[in-house]
Motif scaffolding. Structure first.
Motif, PDB file in Angstrom:
ATOM      1  N   HIS A   9      20.358  25.739  39.799  1.00  0.00           N
ATOM      2  CA  HIS A   9      19.998  25.843  38.386  1.00  0.00           C
ATOM      3  C   HIS A   9      19.072  24.679  38.067  1.00  0.00           C
ATOM      4  O   HIS A   9      19.467  23.519  38.197  1.00  0.00           O
ATOM      5  CB  HIS A   9      21.272  25.772  37.515  1.00  0.00           C
ATOM      6  N   CYS A  21      25.360  23.578  37.106  1.00  0.00           N
ATOM      7  CA  CYS A  21      25.555  24.955  37.570  1.00  0.00           C
ATOM      8  C   CYS A  21      26.868  25.546  37.052  1.00  0.00           C
ATOM      9  O   CYS A  21      27.823  24.832  36.804  1.00  0.00           O
ATOM     10  CB  CYS A  21      25.628  24.986  39.097  1.00  0.00           C
ATOM     11  N   LEU A  61      23.048  29.977  30.955  1.00  0.00           N
ATOM     12  CA  LEU A  61      22.221  30.350  32.108  1.00  0.00           C
ATOM     13  C   LEU A  61      21.003  31.166  31.690  1.00  0.00           C
ATOM     14  O   LEU A  61      19.888  30.864  32.058  1.00  0.00           O
ATOM     15  CB  LEU A  61      23.052  31.131  33.134  1.00  0.00           C
ATOM     16  N   ASN A 109      25.462  30.966  38.639  1.00  0.00           N
ATOM     17  CA  ASN A 109      24.245  30.547  39.353  1.00  0.00           C
ATOM     18  C   ASN A 109      24.297  30.986  40.809  1.00  0.00           C
ATOM     19  O   ASN A 109      24.329  30.161  41.735  1.00  0.00           O
ATOM     20  CB  ASN A 109      24.048  29.039  39.242  1.00  0.00           C
TER      21      ASN A 109
END
Lengths: 807, 287
Positions: free
Chosen positions: A59, A143, A158, A376
Motif C-alpha cells: 500500500h 496496510c 484502501l 491490500n
C-alpha cells in the motif's frame, strides 16, 4: 441380435465409441509430443513484447513515475501509465463482480505486484531491461492484511476511488473497506433453533488464500489491423465470447470486428476466467503502435498478481439433538477479496454458490451471511477447480460435521448417515434455497465404508492410540471422511448471468456428405478433453463414430456464443446443448430416411447408427447413408444439408456427489503427514468416458492434497507476499502424490438430456475436507476439534506441541 | 524471470578459465551446472557481466580413486556420483545425499563443485563434506591451494574462495571400512531445500563409538559442523544418553531463521530429530 448387414448391435455400438467408452484422448497425440499450440507459441510479423513494472509495496502513494530512461533505451516502443489510459477512460476496467479494477495503478498501489506501468519493446529482454529503468517514487502507507480487522473503525482507507460510495454492486456498504453483505436463509428461526438445541458445536474455520497455479501462466497476443479496424486477440481465456463482448463494451470497437481466440490452454482452474490488466494494456498498445503485442506472465507474476482462490474465514454453529440429528446450521463468513472485487461469480451471487453449505444433509433451518472486505492483497476469489465457492462450502460443512461428532462423542460416519438427505426426498429443497436434482447418498456411503473396511480402520486406530500412549510409536493414525454434494452447471439464465450474459451454452453441428462431422461449442477445453468426450456424446446421439467427429472450440469467429468452461459447466450445459443439437440432426435424419425407405416417419425406429422400419429391421438406412442423401437428393419439403444449432438453457443445476475417505499417518516429531490411502467414490450421473473421469479425479485430488497439506499465498503485516514461487508454493510432484483409489455409483440427473452431472471439480471440492478431517482426526482423542490448514509440517508439529506431544 | 545482458564464455582449459576470471574481475562468475546461479540471474539478484561456463573443461570431470581417498572433479554431476559404484562402496553417504538433491533432471546437470562452492546454506553437499573432512583444491592466478571444507564456509554465499579462483577438485578421504553413515533430510517436497538435515559419519570399535562427525544443513547461514555432537558420541555405546547429548549439542549450534518452512523452534526441533535419526541409521549401518 444381428442386423441385416450381419453386424451385432454390440459391434455397431462399440464402433461408435460413444457414451461410456474409455476412448483415448484425441488431444494427447499433440500434447504428448510437445506439439500443442499455446499462446506463447504465437509468432506474428512485427510482434513486440510487453512487460510490467509492478509495485514492491502492499500500500503506497505513487509520488512520481519517471519513464525517461526507459524510453531512451533502444528498442523501447512505449511506456504506458495510468495517465496515458485516463484519456481513453481505460485506467479502470469493470470486474466480473461489479467493481472496478485499476488497469495500471491510479495514484496509489494497493497490493504487492500490482501493475504500475506497461513497457513495450522489440524483444522480451529489452522490455525487462526497460522495466528496471523506470523510476517510481512511493510513499509507504499502512496496510490492511487481516481481513477480520479490515472493517475496524481505524482501518486505513484502501479504495479512495470509492470514497462516499455507500451503495455497492450488492447493496449497502457500511465501511470504507466493506464490499458487500450477502444473507441467505432464516436468521430468526436459526437463532431460535440454536438457542433451544440440546447440543451446539461452534468453530472458526479459516480456509487460506491459495492459487490455481495452472502450468501455463496467463498471456495474450493482441493484434489490431488498422486497415480493416479489426482486433484479434489470442489468449488464455476460459470464456472467449464473454471476453469479446466485454472488450467491445470497454473499447467501443463493434463486436463483429473483434475476434477472440483461445488456442491450446495449459490448465485454467478458474485462474483464466477473469480479465487482467495485461490483456487491456496489450490491446491498447497494439492499437497505438499498429503491431501485434505479446504479453506473457512469468510464474511469480501469475502467483502474486492474477486471481487467487478461497481466503474465506468462516464461523460455524451447528445444532443437534443428543442423538445426532442436526436441527440448524449458522455460518458467518469474512471473505477477503483483496484490493478489488474481481471475484468470478454469477452476478446475483456475490459469494457464489456458498449457500450449498448445508451439504448432503437434511438440515431444516439455516442462515448464512457473508461479508466481503477489501485488503491490500491481489484481487481474485475465483473458483479454483470448483463451482463458485463450493469448495469453501463443502469444506465448511464437512469439517463442521466432524466438529459436531466430537462434541456428541459419536463416530463422524454415524453423524453423516443419520442426517443424509434420503433418496426418496429428491428433488430436495434445501434450507438455503437450492433444489437438489437427484442423489442416493446411503448407497454411495455404504459402498465407500465397505471398500475401505471402515470398522477395521477404526479398530486399527484404537490400537495405534494405545501404542502411542504406551510409547511404542510416535506415529498417529487419522481417518478423514468427506461426503460432499456439489452444485455445478451454471446455469439457468433466469438466475445465472455474468455481466448480464445468460449462462446458457451452445453447440453447432454440421454433418458432412460422407458421414463425418464438425461440432463447435461455446466452451473451451483447458485439458478437460472436450474434443474426446463431446464427440462421444454426439456419437451416441447421431450414430456416427466419435472418430469421425471433429470438436472445435475457442474461436469466436466460428464457434456459437457460449459462456466458457469453468464451474464444471461444460458437460451439464454445453454437453446438453450437444445432445440436443444431435437430436435435431436425428429428427431431420428420420424424415430423410422415411423418404428413402418410402415409409412414414413414425414407421421408423432408431437403432444405434441407423433408422430401421419397425418390424422389418432388414430395411434400414444408416446415418452415413442419410448424410449423403441430405446433400444429393432433392427431397420434397426438406431443405438440403444436415446441420443443427442448439442453445441450451439448463432448467436446474446438477448436483454431483461423492464419498471420500483418507487414511493418514502423522509423525508427531517432524509434523510430516503420510497419506497411506485415499479412496474416492464419485457419482457424476451418466459417465461419458470413465478414463477421462478417472484422470479428472486424479488431478483434482492432487490439487486437494496440495491445498490441504501445503498451499498458501501468505502476506506479512507489511503486505509482502510469500508463496509467490514454486520454491514455496506447494505443487506436488508424483513423489508427493499418493496412489488414488477411484470408484463410482451412477445416479443420473433427471433433467439433463443424457443424465450427466459434471465431474471435473468434484475431487477438489470433496478432497480438501477429507485430508483435513484425517489430520484433525489423528489428534481427536487428545481433545483436538479443529486445526487450520494448510497442514504443512510446522503447523502439524505446532498442533502436536500444543497437545503436549512434543517439547 | 528475464536475466540482464551478459557475455558468455566457454573456455576449453582451466588456464583459460582462470585467465578470463583475471581479465574480468568481479564482473565475471563461473557457472557449473547453473542450478543456483541461473535462477538468481533470472530474478536479477545476480547480474554478472561475464559468465564463464566450465562445462568444456575435461580436467574438471571424473572420479579418481587414489587409494587413500577420492579426487572428484568439480564438474562431476550428482548423477555421476550416484552412478559411481566405487564411490558408493567406499563412501555411501555421497550417493545417499545426492539422491536427496532436487530431481533426476536437475541431478543430470547439477555438479558437486557447484554445490559446495556456491556457499548456499541450503545446499546439501557442504554438510557431507564437513562430516567427511573433505579438502577443496582451488586454482587461481597464483597457482593451486588446498582449503579444508571445515574452514571454507564463512557466511551465506561467502567462502574462503578468493576472487579469480576456481574450485577444481574435491578430495575426500575414505572413511574406514565398516564405518556407518547417514544423511537424513526433511523437506516439503522434491526440489526443496531442507527444513533441516543432518549428516553423520561414525566408526565403532568393540561396541564403542570410536569416531563420529556430525554436521547440519540449512539451519544456519552456512552448513554447520557440530564438533561437540560428534565428541559426545565418541567413547559411548551410542546409548540414549549419549545420543541425547549429541542431539542437544547439535541443536545448540543451530540458528535457523523463520521462513516458509516454519518458525525457529520448529526448525531447531527438526534439526534435533534429523540428528537423532541420522545417528541411529549410521549406528545400524556400522560394523
Amino acid at each position: 441380435m444381428s442386423a441385416a448387414d450381419g453386424t451385432s448391435v454390440q459391434e455397431r455400438t462399440d464402433k461408435l465409441e460413444g457414451l461410456g467408452c474409455k476412448r483415448k484422448r484425441v488431444e494427447d497425440a499433440r500434447f504428448t509430443q510437445g506439439k500443442g499450440k499455446y499462446v506463447d507459441d504465437m509468432k506474428l510479423p512485427g510482434m513486440v513484447f510487453g512487460d510490467f513494472v509492478r509495485s514492491p509495496y502492499g500500500h503506497a502513494r505513487i509520488k512520481k513515475i519517471d519513464k525517461s530512461k526507459a524510453l531512451a533505451l533502444p528498442g523501447v516502443k512505449a511506456v504506458l501509465t495510468a495517465d496515458d489510459l485516463k484519456p481513453l477512460n481505460l485506467h479502470y476496467m469493470p470486474t466480473l463482480a461489479g467493481d472496478v479494477q485499476a488497469v495500471l495503478a491510479v495514484d496509489k498501489v494497493l497490493f504487492q505486484g500490482q501493475e504500475v506501468a506497461f513497457v513495450v519493446a522489440t524483444d522480451r529482454y529489452i522490455a525487462a531491461d526497460a522495466v528496471e529503468l523506470i523510476e517510481v517514487e512511493y510513499e509507504d502507507l499502512p496496510c490492511v492484511i487481516d481481513p477480520l480487522k479490515a472493517m475496524d473503525k481505524d482501518a486505513p482507507v484502501l479504495r479512495h476511488d470509492l470514497e462516499g460510495k455507500t451503495e455497492g454492486a450488492h447493496g449497502a456498504r457500511r465501511h470504507h473497506n466493506h464490499i458487500f453483505t450477502w444473507e441467505v436463509g432464516d436468521a430468526a428461526a436459526t437463532d431460535k433453533a440454536l438457542g433451544s438445541a440440546e447440543v451446539v458445536a461452534k468453530e472458526f474455520l479459516s480456509y487460506q488464500r491459495v492459487h490455481p497455479c495452472p502450468l501455463e501462466t496467463c498471456g495474450c497476443v493482441a493484434s489490431m489491423d488498422k486497415i480493416n479496424s479489426h482486433l484479434t486477440v489470442w489468449g488464455t481465456f476460459q470464456a472467449p465470447h464473454a471476453v469479446r463482448t466485454v472488450a467491445s463494451l470497454i473499447s467501443g470497437i463493434p463486436e463483429h470486428k473483434i475476434r477472440i481466440v483461445s488456442p491450446d490452454i495449459g490448465g485454467g482452474f478458474g485462474n483464466k476466467v477473469g480479465v487482467y490488466p495485461g490483456y487491456i494494456c496489450s490491446i491498447v498498445a497494439s492499437i497505438v503502435l499498429g503491431v501485434p503485442v505479446k504479453w506473457i506472465e512469468d510464474r511469480i507474476e501469475n502467483l502474486t498478481a492474477t486471481a487467487f482462490a478461497r481466503d474465506y474465514h468462516m464461523t460455524g454453529e451447528i445444532a443437534a439433538t443428543k442423538d445426532g440429528r442436526i436441527t440448524a446450521l449458522k455460518c458467518h463468513v469474512v471473505a477477503d477479496h483483496g484490493a478489488f472485487d474481481a471475484c468470478a461469480d454469477p452476478t446475483k451471487f456475490p459469494a457464489g454458490f456458498f449457500n450449498i453449505c448445508t451439504g448432503s444433509y437434511d438440515i431444516p433451518t439455516a442462515f448464512l451471511s457473508v461479508d466481503g472486505v477489501y485488503t491490500n492483497k491481489a484481487p481474485g476469489g475465483v473458483a479454483y477447480r470448483c463451482s463458485f465457492r463450493v469448495t469453501e462450502a463443502s469444506y465448511f460443512i464437512e469439517r463442521m460435521i466432524d466438529v459436531l461428532a466430537r462434541k456428541l462423542n459419536m463416530d463422524p460416519a454415524e453423524v453423516r448417515r443419520k442426517n443424509f438427505i434420503r433418496k426418496e426426498q429428491f428433488p430436495y429443497k434445501s434450507a438455503l434455497g437450492w433444489e437438489y436434482d437427484s442423489g442416493d447418498y446411503d448407497t454411495a456411503f455404504d459402498k465407500a465404508l465397505a471398500a475401505v473396511d471402515y470398522k477395521g480402520l477404526r479398530a486399527e486406530q484404537k490400537k495405534n492410540r494405545e501404542d502411542f500412549a504406551a510409547g511404542k510409536t510416535r506415529s498417529l493414525m487419522g481417518i478423514g471422511i468427506a461426503f460432499f454434494t456439489e452444485i455445478v452447471g451454471a446455469g439457468p439464465v433466469k438466475n445465472c448471468d455474468i455481466l448480464g450474459l445468460g449462462m446458457f451454452d451452445s453447440c453447432e453441428i454440421r454433418i458432412h456428405p460422407t458421414g463425418s462431422a464438425i461440432a463447435r461449442l461455446g466452451t473451451i477445453s483447458q485439458g478437460q478433453g472436450h474434443a474426446t468426450t463431446f464427440a462421444q456424446i454426439l456419437a451416441t446421439e447421431i450414430g456416427l463414430p466419435a472418430s469421425m467427429i471433429t470438436v472445435e472450440e475457442g474461436d469466436t469467429d466460428t464457434a456459437p456464443y457460449g459462456l466458457g468452461t469453468y464451474g464444471s459447466r461444460s458437460t451439464p450445459v454445453a454437453g446438453a446443448a450437444t445432445a440436443m443439437a444431435g437430436r435435431k440432426i436425428r429428427a431431420k435424419a428420420q424424415m430423410i430416411a422415411a423418404y428413402l425407405l418410402e415409409v412414414h416417419d413414425s414407421d421408423l425406429e432408431w437403432d444405434v447408427d441407423r433408422f430401421q422400419v419397425k418390424g422389418a429391421p432388414d430395411r434400414f438406412k444408416t446415418m452415413q447413408e442419410i448424410a449423403f442423401a441430405a446433400y444429393n437428393k432433392a427431397i420434397p419439403g426438406i431443405e438440403p444439408g444436415l446441420e443443427a444449432v442448439s442453445y441450451y438453457d439448463p432448467p436446474n443445476m446438477t448436483y454431483p456427489f461423492g464419498a471420500y475417505i483418507c487414511v493418514a499417518d502423522i509423525d508427531v516429531d517432524t509434523g510430516v503427514t503420510a497419506i497411506r490411502r485415499f479412496y474416492a467414490l464419485d457419482d457424476c450421473g451418466t459417465r461419458i468416458n470413465p478414463m477421462i473421469i478417472e484422470g479428472q479425479v486424479h488431478g483434482g485430488l492432487t490439487e486437494a492434497l496440495a491445498i490441504a497439506m501445503g498451499q498458501e499465498i501468505a502476506y506479512d503485516e507489511n503486505g509482502n507476499v510469500s508463496g509467490g514461487s514454486l520454491l514455496d508454493f506447494f505443487l506436488p510432484t508424483a513423489v508427493e502424490t499418493p496412489a488414488w483409489e477411484t470408484d463410482f455409483t451412477v445416479t443420473p440427473s433427471p433433467h439433463h438430456p443424457i443424465g450427466a452431472k459434471g465431474v471435473g471439480e468434484s475431487p477438489n471440492v470433496g478432497g480438501v475436507s477429507a485430508f483435513s478431517n484425517a489430520v484433525c482426526d489423528a489428534f481427536a482423542h487428545l481433545g483436538l476439534t479443529h486445526t487450520q490448514m494448510p497442514h504443512d509440517h510446522w503447523r502439524v508439529w505446532k498442533t502436536a506441541q500444543k497437545l503436549g506431544l512434543v517439547e | 524471470m528475464i536475466p540482464a545482458a551478459f557475455d558468455y564464455h566457454r573456455p576449453a582449459s582451466l588456464d583459460d578459465a582462470v585467465k578470463l576470471l583475471a581479465q574480468y574481475g568481479d564482473e565475471a562468475r563461473v557457472v557449473a551446472g547453473g542450478h543456483s546461479l541461473i535462477p538468481m540471474m533470472k530474478l536479477r539478484l545476480a547480474q554478472p557481466g561475464h559468465l564463464v561456463d566450465l562445462q568444456d573443461i575435461a580436467a574438471l570431470k571424473g572420479i579418481k580413486d587414489t587409494g587413500a581417498g577420492f579426487e572428484i572433479g568439480a564438474m562431476t554431476t550428482q548423477r555421476e556420483i550416484i552412478q559411481s559404484a566405487a564411490l558408493t562402496a567406499a563412501c555411501p553417504i555421497l550417493k545417499e545425499a545426492a539422491e536427496q538433491i532436487a530431481d533426476p533432471q536437475i541431478r543430470y546437470c547439477g555438479t558437486l563443485g557447484g554445490n559446495v562452492a556456491n556457499g548456499d546454506p541450503g545446499n546439501d553437499m557442504p554438510a557431507i563434506m564437513l562430516a567427511l573432512d573433505a579438502v577443496y583444491l582451488a586454482k587461481g592466478p597464483a597457482g593451486t591451494r588446498e582449503l579444508k571444507a571445515r574452514d571454507f564456509y564463512e557466511s551465506a554465499y561467502a567462502t574462503k574462495l578468493k576472487e579469480g579462483e576456481i574450485l577444481t577438485t574435491i578430495r575426500i578421504p575414505k572413511p574406514p571400512a565398516g564405518h556407518g553413515s547417514a544423511y537424513v533430510k526433511q523437506k516439503r517436497k522434491i526440489g526443496d531445500y531442507a527444513t533441516a538435515a543432518a549428516a553423520v559419519v561414525l566408526t565403532m570399535s568393540g561396541g564403542k563409538c570410536a569416531s563420529a562427525a556430525v554436521s547440519l544443513t540449512n539451519v544456519g547461514d552456512t552448513a554447520l559442523f557440530a564438533a561437540a555432537a560428534g565428541a559426545a558420541l565418541v567413547g559411548s555405546s551410542l546409548d540414549q544418553a549419549a545420543i541425547d547429548k549429541a542431539v542437544q549439542a547439535a541443536v545448540g549450534i543451530a540458528q535457523p531463521s523463520k521462513d516458509t518452512r516454519g518458525p525457529v523452534d520448529f526448525r531447531k526441533s527438526v534439526a534435533g530429530v534429523m540428528v537423532r535419526r541420522a545417528i541411529e541409521a549410521a549406528a545400524k549401518r556400522a560394523r
